[in-house]
Design a protein around this motif. Structure first.
Motif, PDB file in Angstrom:
ATOM      1  N   ALA A   1      20.454  35.515   8.237  1.00 28.80           N
ATOM      2  CA  ALA A   1      20.084  34.125   8.467  1.00 28.80           C
ATOM      3  C   ALA A   1      19.092  33.958   9.609  1.00 28.80           C
ATOM      4  CB  ALA A   1      21.331  33.305   8.788  1.00 28.80           C
ATOM      5  N   LYS A   2      18.262  32.949   9.484  1.00 28.36           N
ATOM      6  CA  LYS A   2      17.494  32.446  10.617  1.00 28.36           C
ATOM      7  C   LYS A   2      18.180  31.138  11.049  1.00 28.36           C
ATOM      8  CE  LYS A   2      13.070  34.182   8.813  1.00 28.36           C
ATOM      9  NZ  LYS A   2      11.677  33.794   8.456  1.00 28.36           N
ATOM     10  N   GLY A   3      17.605  30.413  11.944  1.00 28.46           N
ATOM     11  CA  GLY A   3      18.196  29.150  12.355  1.00 28.46           C
ATOM     12  C   GLY A   3      17.719  28.028  11.458  1.00 28.46           C
ATOM     13  N   VAL A   4      18.530  26.950  11.350  1.00 30.89           N
ATOM     14  CA  VAL A   4      18.119  25.816  10.527  1.00 30.89           C
ATOM     15  C   VAL A   4      18.281  24.479  11.260  1.00 30.89           C
ATOM     16  CG1 VAL A   4      20.424  25.538   9.462  1.00 30.89           C
ATOM     17  CG2 VAL A   4      18.413  24.708   8.269  1.00 30.89           C
ATOM     18  N   GLY A   5      19.046  24.466  12.342  1.00 26.30           N
ATOM     19  CA  GLY A   5      19.413  23.189  12.945  1.00 26.30           C
ATOM     20  C   GLY A   5      18.252  22.300  13.336  1.00 26.30           C
ATOM     21  N   GLU A   6      17.218  22.891  13.918  1.00 24.54           N
ATOM     22  CA  GLU A   6      16.154  22.054  14.486  1.00 24.54           C
ATOM     23  C   GLU A   6      14.894  21.961  13.652  1.00 24.54           C
ATOM     24  OE1 GLU A   6      16.323  22.588  19.100  1.00 24.54           O
ATOM     25  OE2 GLU A   6      16.716  24.502  18.125  1.00 24.54           O
ATOM     26  N   LEU A   7      14.650  22.959  12.835  1.00 23.89           N
ATOM     27  CA  LEU A   7      13.433  23.010  12.031  1.00 23.89           C
ATOM     28  C   LEU A   7      13.139  21.704  11.294  1.00 23.89           C
ATOM     29  CD1 LEU A   7      11.150  24.781  10.654  1.00 23.89           C
ATOM     30  CD2 LEU A   7      12.873  25.355   8.941  1.00 23.89           C
ATOM     31  N   PRO A   8      14.164  21.082  10.671  1.00 30.20           N
ATOM     32  CA  PRO A   8      13.872  19.861   9.901  1.00 30.20           C
ATOM     33  C   PRO A   8      13.294  18.724  10.734  1.00 30.20           C
ATOM     34  CG  PRO A   8      16.056  20.689   9.351  1.00 30.20           C
ATOM     35  CD  PRO A   8      15.594  21.451  10.538  1.00 30.20           C
TER      36      PRO A   8
ATOM     37  N   TRP B   1       0.865  -1.175   0.000  1.00 24.29           N
ATOM     38  CA  TRP B   1       0.000   0.000   0.000  1.00 24.29           C
ATOM     39  C   TRP B   1       0.899   1.221   0.000  1.00 24.29           C
ATOM     40  CZ3 TRP B   1      -1.515  -3.178   4.549  1.00 24.29           C
ATOM     41  CH2 TRP B   1      -2.573  -4.057   4.246  1.00 24.29           C
ATOM     42  N   ARG B   2       0.403   2.266  -0.614  1.00 28.31           N
ATOM     43  CA  ARG B   2       1.229   3.470  -0.698  1.00 28.31           C
ATOM     44  C   ARG B   2       0.516   4.675  -0.117  1.00 28.31           C
ATOM     45  NH1 ARG B   2       4.028   2.533  -6.618  1.00 28.31           N
ATOM     46  NH2 ARG B   2       5.535   1.016  -5.822  1.00 28.31           N
ATOM     47  N   GLY B   3       1.315   5.624   0.319  1.00 30.79           N
ATOM     48  CA  GLY B   3       0.722   6.854   0.832  1.00 30.79           C
ATOM     49  C   GLY B   3       1.678   8.019   0.657  1.00 30.79           C
ATOM     50  N   ILE B   4       1.093   9.191   0.561  1.00 30.72           N
ATOM     51  CA  ILE B   4       1.873  10.430   0.585  1.00 30.72           C
ATOM     52  C   ILE B   4       1.295  11.296   1.694  1.00 30.72           C
ATOM     53  CG2 ILE B   4       0.467  11.472  -1.267  1.00 30.72           C
ATOM     54  CD1 ILE B   4       3.022  13.066  -2.079  1.00 30.72           C
ATOM     55  N   GLY B   5       2.163  11.846   2.523  1.00 33.87           N
ATOM     56  CA  GLY B   5       1.714  12.654   3.652  1.00 33.87           C
ATOM     57  C   GLY B   5       2.429  13.984   3.681  1.00 33.87           C
ATOM     58  N   PHE B   6       1.782  14.941   4.304  1.00 27.62           N
ATOM     59  CA  PHE B   6       2.264  16.321   4.290  1.00 27.62           C
ATOM     60  C   PHE B   6       2.320  16.876   5.702  1.00 27.62           C
ATOM     61  CE2 PHE B   6       2.960  19.767   1.299  1.00 27.62           C
ATOM     62  CZ  PHE B   6       2.796  20.912   2.057  1.00 27.62           C
ATOM     63  N   ALA B   7       3.237  17.769   5.955  1.00 32.65           N
ATOM     64  CA  ALA B   7       3.269  18.467   7.241  1.00 32.65           C
ATOM     65  C   ALA B   7       3.860  19.852   7.062  1.00 32.65           C
ATOM     66  CB  ALA B   7       4.088  17.680   8.263  1.00 32.65           C
ATOM     67  N   LEU B   8       3.444  20.727   7.938  1.00 32.51           N
ATOM     68  CA  LEU B   8       3.893  22.124   7.929  1.00 32.51           C
ATOM     69  C   LEU B   8       4.302  22.490   9.345  1.00 32.51           C
ATOM     70  CD1 LEU B   8       3.936  24.866   6.255  1.00 32.51           C
ATOM     71  CD2 LEU B   8       1.655  25.271   7.199  1.00 32.51           C
ATOM     72  N   ALA B   9       5.372  23.241   9.472  1.00 33.88           N
ATOM     73  CA  ALA B   9       5.798  23.615  10.821  1.00 33.88           C
ATOM     74  C   ALA B   9       6.516  24.942  10.800  1.00 33.88           C
ATOM     75  CB  ALA B   9       6.731  22.543  11.394  1.00 33.88           C
ATOM     76  N   TYR B  10       6.639  25.505  11.977  1.00 33.12           N
ATOM     77  CA  TYR B  10       7.550  26.637  12.128  1.00 33.12           C
ATOM     78  C   TYR B  10       8.372  26.429  13.393  1.00 33.12           C
ATOM     79  CZ  TYR B  10       4.076  29.157  15.183  1.00 33.12           C
ATOM     80  OH  TYR B  10       3.187  29.554  16.153  1.00 33.12           O
ATOM     81  N   HIS B  11       9.494  27.098  13.449  1.00 29.43           N
ATOM     82  CA  HIS B  11      10.399  26.899  14.582  1.00 29.43           C
ATOM     83  C   HIS B  11      11.028  28.232  14.944  1.00 29.43           C
ATOM     84  CE1 HIS B  11      12.352  23.728  17.007  1.00 29.43           C
ATOM     85  NE2 HIS B  11      13.235  24.682  17.220  1.00 29.43           N
ATOM     86  N   GLY B  12      10.817  28.636  16.172  1.00 29.88           N
ATOM     87  CA  GLY B  12      11.360  29.907  16.626  1.00 29.88           C
ATOM     88  C   GLY B  12      12.865  29.824  16.822  1.00 29.88           C
ATOM     89  N   GLY B  13      13.577  30.826  16.355  1.00 25.72           N
ATOM     90  CA  GLY B  13      15.030  30.810  16.464  1.00 25.72           C
ATOM     91  C   GLY B  13      15.508  31.547  17.704  1.00 25.72           C
ATOM     92  N   GLY B  14      16.518  31.014  18.352  1.00 25.96           N
ATOM     93  CA  GLY B  14      17.068  31.655  19.537  1.00 25.96           C
ATOM     94  C   GLY B  14      16.340  31.236  20.809  1.00 25.96           C
ATOM     95  N   PHE B  15      16.788  31.731  21.911  1.00 25.43           N
ATOM     96  CA  PHE B  15      16.177  31.402  23.185  1.00 25.43           C
ATOM     97  C   PHE B  15      14.791  32.029  23.282  1.00 25.43           C
ATOM     98  CE2 PHE B  15      18.872  29.807  26.899  1.00 25.43           C
ATOM     99  CZ  PHE B  15      19.593  28.949  26.086  1.00 25.43           C
ATOM    100  N   THR B  16      13.931  31.359  23.997  1.00 26.32           N
ATOM    101  CA  THR B  16      12.553  31.814  24.137  1.00 26.32           C
ATOM    102  C   THR B  16      12.457  33.094  24.953  1.00 26.32           C
ATOM    103  OG1 THR B  16      11.893  29.511  24.120  1.00 26.32           O
ATOM    104  CG2 THR B  16      10.268  31.081  24.932  1.00 26.32           C
ATOM    105  N   GLY B  17      11.521  33.947  24.579  1.00 27.23           N
ATOM    106  CA  GLY B  17      11.170  35.104  25.394  1.00 27.23           C
ATOM    107  C   GLY B  17      12.365  35.971  25.736  1.00 27.23           C
TER     108      GLY B  17
END
Lengths: 767, 281, 182
Positions: A712-719, A437-453
């Protein structure tokens, strides 16, 4: 503001650390020559909760050859200073988790040190342990007074009840994610010794030398000038070497203190997997109200996390998880209640994503369910709700610029040919004769860069460059190169800000005696926040050189500007003039909060992050009908990360992070029984091999962030935020089942499918 | 650790007779893991790696001889094995990763007697004979009599495996399957591993040989099913009955790697595919 | 049993010591070849991969007594910073190394594959590297690196088939997305 004609930024220069790594010359902590070093090992608890009643050393064993250390030997506080001081460096009677360190042993020879472990007997008084979130919430026992709760957050926006009242549909879901082991290929390791002047020196596989320094100061009652922490070449970390090295360094140092000799400690794989921090398990519950057109009206979200036995970084993981819990969507009425619980398991800590992969998994699968209930295309329902410029997040942050949710979504949907592939797979799945069986799935996200608050304000990071007498420029930052390319990125930025060749720039090995505290190498802040400091400092240096008349003014920076690069002779002359006889001069800048950012830590309202990066991912997979094995066929992902400083390195971060996300979704199963990991080996903790990871198409969109290094924004964790929910969405199409608990092992797929006499029957059709 | 290092087979057997508690070591891929884990401290090891004997692969008219010290890498790529014993080639190719296949030997694997030995189901359906030798002499042990339990063989003290002899078919089977199901697509221990050969004539089963690993303490031939199917036509109900009988033939467990239900289900699926018309495994 | 003689990186070496010492430790400690790495000690990660008579093996599960008379190659024999092997050049260009801990083993496994005339399509390379775990790269840049190396090693003028896929000179999407200049 930014000249597109950069010589280095935006191009694939060779990594600064490549040659040493490619030729086997890079010195990891296990490789370094430390004359006279003893080898240290750890005696650990085999029970999850209780007390140590007695410690017995086998009298027939030649203990004189060994050095031993216990809590009594700690000169300062018996604590691993992190956010709090609740975690002892060595257990002193009370045991709160399996593998809790109790004693340390050192010997000249590694094998003898390990052998000694078998000649120590610990007698325990056992107490009933609290082993998971539900037991902790039910107060099976009090692990952490008074209520087993490390931390809680409440994020509120609008009026939840009003939102639900208007809803045409209400969708509920519960999602569960497990521990995940970072599985860096180089295990934790550190060496420590005391210099003649009493300075404690530690070299180790560490992400954050200043975190280690802070912890050692407290445990050894030493001032900063007497604690030196140096990063060794680090073989992967992903968060697993953010706070844990403070424990290991403290242990090595304690043995070194007792032995009056250097001590090196290198964990073997099983010890590393079973004892060190992991991604927090979580239970996330959603109740969502939507209107007829699929627009979000109310999101009621509960986030429960398992922090393990001690706080470590749990409050911040919970915070980030909570802030991201509603997903990259606009919704007028939101309530997020987040709690982190204490359990009698080894403390959990940082792992790429730091709370967001857990809550975004839930948020994205919830969107899939909403799409299905409404009979809407899953990409369209996301598009309809995705944040845009001017949207307001759950914490009340107005996303003023750099919002790319729709752009990454559209690009990814188009490149993956999502709609057509989905139809094609529906047709494929109808044919009983097909073996999969086959499937294609999608997801969308965002990730804040730097320390919170207010975190970045609190860190007050400093970084910069040094101009040396030989004309070389040395980047000064505590940010550690651990494979992600920090040294390269900093060098590109410094070179372009100065208008000099990349080759003239080197990066000072992070050493607390030689670099300022630019904060930890975490939170996707290195390129964005620290890079900006390096850039600013380099521009200051350039400005000084121009002011002194040594160098022509160049507009915007970049050695290409004006077509001519400065000659080395001219540069050296300029440097000599500026240095005026000194061997070196440092240009350090300090973090400045970007204008207009406001955060209230009490109400948890305001601008949680300076900016967000965005990602969309489409994954195609197939499920073997007979064995339920899942094969990931293809990944297409579009990610917006501000200016791409180094396309190849950025792509490497995305592919690497996505591979970890696929492992999280499908194969990484940390089996815990009685509070300890039962499969602490690569044999049975399964991470993807080259055969398991498919080729990926990675597309970048750039919306430069004015306050990030070179935009630049951050890239390390977003993926890390998108693969797991996309996989489950694909599995929904393939198998007709909702898998809301990770990892989705073949066993779980098999159990979920209806069958007759052992045959795996055709999956039920949707709708 | 004390190491005994014979230079030939005769010396090996003499030494082993004198030191019966020594641990024979061929490629070391299993033994060294135990050693690294500190579980073999103070033991004696009989290092067989200097032996020139027991390293050949020979094809005679009616059988193949494979030396015990042949590595999985050599066996999987041997033209004779690929042609005449394809299930064994596939099985050897599925062991661990290249690094392991370059060291691990067939004999070492057999003597280690792991329930999950990937080559065992293939050897079982090929009805291999294990050649065991000692200072006193030699004997052949049918593969189905070699394993006594988890990591236990029926080898007597002083006996080493010199090789296996695999009879070659006079008539090729109509269908064959080797299937290993692991936790990922490379370098994995099997959750279930199966080999099957089916001779069918005019829609009726002449002979089925079906063997499973990782689902019992030792490799198992599905003897009851094999007997049941003899002479029967492979109708859908016969196939389903056969699959249902699997539960009696094996005893899969729940462990860190997998579950009983899954292992059983996978084995059924593999058998069903073999028995259902036209499908390979 | 006191001496084991074998060739390391083309030079004859003698080891005197515990016959059961791991080859990994003999190489790293006795011969100071720290390019061989330990990742797991169980033969599961491939970080300790060396070539034994040209074939990739895990040095952490080989007792040194067993390499008597044989030839061992470590990453140190592949190339130096001023004279890189084609694989090292390719890894440099294509981003095959990130943290570097898996890199020596990965290079040697790839070298053995190419030396034996292994196929250079995506699947064949991935299969050849199935015993080398990498946690950083997700493998794609490693595969591209090996394909690029194969091209570099190919005798000129002969097209031997599979070409390396193009690596992103710039992975930016062209045209899509606003390029905000604030």
């Amino acid at each position: 503001m930014y000249n597109t004609d950069m010589a280095n930024v935006g191009s694939n220069v060779h990594r600064k650390d490549a040659l040493e790594k490619l030729t086997g010359r890079a010195l990891f902590i296990a490789d370094q020559d430390i004359p006279g070093a003893l080898f240290g090992v750890t005696v650990r608890s085999s029970i999850p909760r209780g007390r140590v009643r007695a410690v017995r050393f086998d009298p027939s064993f030649p203990w004189k050859e060994f050095v031993a250390a216990s809590a009594k030997d700690i000169p300062g506080k018996n604590a691993v200073a992190c956010i709090e001081l609740d975690q002892p460096l060595l257990a002193d009677g009370e045991i709160r988790h399996c593998m809790e360190p109790i004693l340390l042993i050192a010997h000249e020879r590694r094998e003898r040190a390990y052998e000694a472990l078998g000649h120590i007997e610990i007698e325990y008084e056992e107490l009933p342990p609290v082993l998971d979130i539900e037991e902790s919430a039910a107060m099976k026992a009090v692990v952490r007074a008074p209520d087993n709760i490390f931390k809680e957050f409440l994020i509120e926006k609008g009026e939840l009840d009003a939102g639900f009242a208007q809803a045409a549909h209400v969708v509920e879901g519960e999602y569960r994610v497990p521990h995940q082991e970072q599985a860096y290929i180089e295990p934790n390791g550190a060496a420590a010794w005391f210099e003649k002047d009493g300075t404690l020196t530690v070299v180790g596989s560490v992400q954050c030398p200043y975190y280690v320094q802070k912890a050692l100061k407290a445990a050894f009652d030493l001032p900063a000038e007497k604690v030196r922490v140096i990063q060794a070449v680090t073989g992967g970390a992903f968060g697993g070497k953010e706070d844990y090295p403070s424990v290991l360094a403290g242990h090595a140092a304690l043995l070194a203190l007792k032995a009056r000799k250097p001590v090196r400690m290198l964990y073997d794989r099983a010890e590393d997997m079973a004892s060190t921090t992991k991604r927090h398990p979580a239970i996330v519950r959603h109740r969502t109200g939507v209107d007829k057109e699929g627009r979000l009206l109310a999101q009621d979200i509960e986030v429960l996390m398992d922090g393990g036995a001690y706080l470590t970084l749990t409050s911040v993981v919970l915070s980030r998880g909570a802030i991201h819990a509603a997903g990259p969507y606009s919704c007028p009425n939101v309530r997020i209640r987040a709690k982190a619980f204490a359990t009698n398991t080894p403390p959990n800590g940082a792992f790429r994503g730091f709370g967001a992969p857990q809550t975004l998994f839930a948020a994205e699968l919830q969107m899939e369910r909403i799409a299905e209930v409404l009979g809407m295309d899953p990409v369209e329902v996301r598009r309809r709700n995705a944040v845009v410029e001017g949207s307001v997040t759950a914490t009340g942050q107005v996303l003023r610029e750099g919002v790319a949710a729709r752009e990454v979504l559209d690009l990814c949907a188009k490149r993956s040919d999502f709609a057509r592939r989905r139809k094609a797979f529906d047709a494929w799945n109808k044919k009983a004769a097909n073996p999969t069986w086959r499937g294609i799935g999608f997801a969308l996200a965002y990730h804040g860069g730097g320390f919170t608050g207010g975190g970045e304000d609190y860190l007050a990071s400093r970084a910069g460059v040094a101009l040396d007498a030989d004309g070389g420029v040395r980047v000064l930052a505590a940010s550690t190169e651990m494979g992600q390319g920090a040294a390269t990125i900093f060098s590109q930025m410094a070179a372009d800000a100065l208008g000099i060749p990349y080759e003239w720039v080197r990066v000072q090995t992070p050493d607390t005696f030689k670099v300022p505290d630019s904060g930890p190498t975490v939170a996707s802040r290195t390129t964005m926040v620290v890079g900006r400091l390096v850039e600013r400092a380099a521009r200051e240096l350039r400005a000084e050189l121009e002011k002194s008349g040594s160098l022509p003014l160049i507009s915007g920076g970049g050695a290409r500007s004006g077509g001519k690069a400065v000659s080395r002779a001219k540069w050296n002359a300029a440097a000599r003039k500026l240095l005026a006889g000194k061997p070196s001069r440092e240009f350090i800048t300090q973090y400045q909060r970007p204008p207009g950012i406001q955060w209230d830590d009490k109400t948890y309202k305001g601008d949680a992050y300076g900016t967000f990066a965005y990602a969309a991912l489409a994954v195609e997979l197939e499920v073997d009908k007979r064995t339920c094995e899942v094969r990931v066929l293809k990944v297409v992902t579009a990610e917006e990360i501000g200016r791409v400083i180094h396309p190849l390195l950025a792509e490497g971060q995305v592919i690497g992070g996505t591979a970890q996300g696929l492992g999280y979704a499908l194969m990484e199963n940390a089996v815990y029984r009685n509070g300890v990991m039962r499969n602490p080996h690569f044999t049975d903790y399964i991470i993807p091999t080259a055969v398991d990871v498919p080729p990926m198409e990675v597309l970048f969109i750039e919306k430069p962030y004015a306050y990030g290094g070179f935009g630049a924004k951050g890239v390390g964790e977003l993926p890390m935020d998108v693969p797991a929910p996309a996989v489950c969405a694909a599995l929904r199409q393939a198998c007709g089942c909702w898998f809301t608990r990770l990892p989705v092992l073949p066993e779980r797929i098999f159990a979920a499918l209806p069958k007759k006499t052992g045959a795996v029957a055709r999956r039920e059709s949707l709708g | 650790m004390r190491v005994l290092r014979p230079m030939n087979a005769e010396e090996a057997l003499t030494l082993y007779a004198e030191h019966p508690s020594a641990l024979p070591m061929a490629g070391g891929t299993d033994l060294m893991v135990a050693f690294n884990g500190g579980r073999l401290n103070g033991r004696e090891v009989l290092d067989l790696s200097a032996l020139k004997e027991w390293t050949d692969i020979e094809f005679l008219p009616d059988r193949a001889r494979i030396g015990a010290l042949c590595t999985h890498a050599r066996i999987e790529s041997h033209p004779g094995v690929l042609k005449r014993l394809p299930l064994l080639a596939q099985a050897c190719a599925s062991v661990g990763a290249i690094q392991i296949r370059n060291r691990g030997t067939l004999g070492g694997n057999l003597a280690n007697a792991s329930p999950a030995g990937d080559s065992f189901p293939a050897l079982a359906v090929y009805e291999a004979q294990v050649v065991a030798v000692s200072a006193q002499g030699g004997r052949t042990i049918p593969i189905r009599e070699l394993f006594a339990g988890v990591k236990k063989t029926t080898l007597q003290p002083g006996e080493l495996i010199a090789g296996v002899e695999v009879p070659l078919f006079k008539r090729e089977p109509q269908r064959a399957v080797f299937r290993k199901v692991g936790s990922r697509r490379a370098q994995t221990i099997s959750k279930a591993v199966a080999a099957g050969l089916l001779w069918v004539r005019a829609g009726k089963v002449e002979e089925l040989r079906f063997a499973l690993g990782s689902v019992a303490p030792t490799v198992r031939r599905a003897a009851k099913i094999e007997e049941f199917l003899r002479g029967r036509a492979l109708s859908e109900s016969v196939v389903e009955q056969s699959c249902a009988m699997l539960e009696e033939e094996i005893s899969p467990i729940d462990d860190v790697r997998s579950t009983r239900a899954y292992r059983l289900g996978v084995c059924r699926g593999i058998l069903r595919a073999l028995l259902s018309s036209g499908q390979k495994g | 049993m006191n001496k084991v003689s074998f060739t390391v990186n083309g030079k004859k070496r003698d080891y005197r010591g515990e016959p059961f010492k791991r080859l990994l430790d003999v190489l790293r400690e006795d011969f100071r070849l720290t390019g061989v790495k330990e990742g797991c000690g169980e033969g599961e990660c491939g970080a300790c991969t060396v070539l034994l008579d040209g074939k990739p093996v895990n040095a952490c599960i080989i007792a040194v007594c067993q390499v008597q008379g044989r030839a061992v190659e470590t990453v140190e024999s592949l190339g130096t910073p001023t004279r890189l092997h084609a694989l090292q050049k390719a890894f440099l260009e294509e981003g095959g190394a990130q943290c570097g801990i898996c890199t020596p083993g990965m290079l040697l496994a790839a070298a053995a594959h190419l030396r034996e005339g292994g196929k250079t399509d995506e699947d064949s390379i991935r299969a050849a590297l199935g015993g080398n775990l990498c946690r950083c790269t997700g493998y794609q840049h490693i595969v591209r690196s090996v394909q690029k190396a194969a091209e570099l090693l190919r005798p000129r003028g002969r097209d031997c088939g599979a070409r390396a896929a193009k690596s992103p000179r710039s992975a930016r999407s062209s045209g899509r997305g606003k390029r905000d200049r604030s």
